[in-house]
Design a protein around this motif. Sequence first.
Motif, PDB file in Angstrom:
ATOM      1  N   GLY A   1       1.060   5.753 -11.346  1.00 48.78           N
ATOM      2  CA  GLY A   1       2.438   5.451 -10.986  1.00 48.78           C
ATOM      3  C   GLY A   1       3.100   6.687 -10.408  1.00 48.78           C
ATOM      4  O   GLY A   1       2.601   7.806 -10.538  1.00 48.78           O
TER       5      GLY A   1
ATOM      6  N   GLY B   1       7.810   4.946  -8.561  1.00 45.52           N
ATOM      7  CA  GLY B   1       7.391   3.590  -8.243  1.00 45.52           C
ATOM      8  C   GLY B   1       6.240   3.126  -9.126  1.00 45.52           C
ATOM      9  O   GLY B   1       5.450   3.928  -9.613  1.00 45.52           O
ATOM     10  N   ASP B   2       6.142   1.798  -9.325  1.00 42.61           N
ATOM     11  CA  ASP B   2       5.047   1.202 -10.087  1.00 42.61           C
ATOM     12  C   ASP B   2       3.873   0.904  -9.160  1.00 42.61           C
ATOM     13  O   ASP B   2       4.052   0.695  -7.970  1.00 42.61           O
ATOM     14  CB  ASP B   2       5.485  -0.099 -10.745  1.00 42.61           C
TER      15      ASP B   2
ATOM     16  N   ALA C   1       1.631   5.435  -6.395  1.00 42.83           N
ATOM     17  CA  ALA C   1       2.935   5.005  -5.889  1.00 42.83           C
ATOM     18  C   ALA C   1       3.757   6.244  -5.551  1.00 42.83           C
ATOM     19  O   ALA C   1       3.448   7.360  -5.983  1.00 42.83           O
ATOM     20  CB  ALA C   1       3.644   4.154  -6.928  1.00 42.83           C
TER      21      ALA C   1
ATOM     22  N   ASP D   1       7.426   0.823  -4.899  1.00 37.96           N
ATOM     23  CA  ASP D   1       6.261   0.290  -5.594  1.00 37.96           C
ATOM     24  C   ASP D   1       5.090   0.169  -4.631  1.00 37.96           C
ATOM     25  O   ASP D   1       5.258  -0.191  -3.469  1.00 37.96           O
ATOM     26  CB  ASP D   1       6.561  -1.082  -6.183  1.00 37.96           C
TER      27      ASP D   1
ATOM     28  N   VAL E   1       1.361  -5.232 -13.313  1.00 33.29           N
ATOM     29  CA  VAL E   1       1.658  -3.806 -13.163  1.00 33.29           C
ATOM     30  C   VAL E   1       0.579  -3.034 -13.907  1.00 33.29           C
ATOM     31  O   VAL E   1       0.426  -3.181 -15.121  1.00 33.29           O
ATOM     32  CB  VAL E   1       3.054  -3.468 -13.723  1.00 33.29           C
TER      33      VAL E   1
END
Length: 133
Positions: free
Chosen positions: A12, A42-43, A66, A84, A118
């Motif tokens: 991430g 961001g994921d 990310a 993301d 995720v």
Amino acid sequence: MFLDEAIIDVTGGKGGNGCVAWRREKYVPNGGPDGGDGGDGGDTVVEASSNTDTLSDYASRKRFAASAGEPGTSKNRAGHSGVDLVLLVPPGTIVSDCTDPADLRLVADLTHPGDRVVVANGGRGGFGNTHFK
């Protein structure tokens, strides 16, 4: 080239730094803290897409991350959050955690188009000095 198995490394995004700033104006006696918070990272998301039929996109590139959050700035301005990262895979893909090769854990089974999971959360942005007043 058809590829039905891929091992990739995902992370991430890093959270942005908070800002330490002080308001200094000539006719304001007690300016005080003025630094903004950092943006969130961001994921990394894995999504099943009907437009993808193989994992060949992950044959040559193995590391995915990310984007990071931006740092805060003065005048109480918070940094932008990171974007993301979405990794597209064909429907029917099984996502597993293989950090320990002896113990494979199932993370998700993406059977239908549009299923998302995720796999790596982004970091939280740091606090600016205004947050502590």
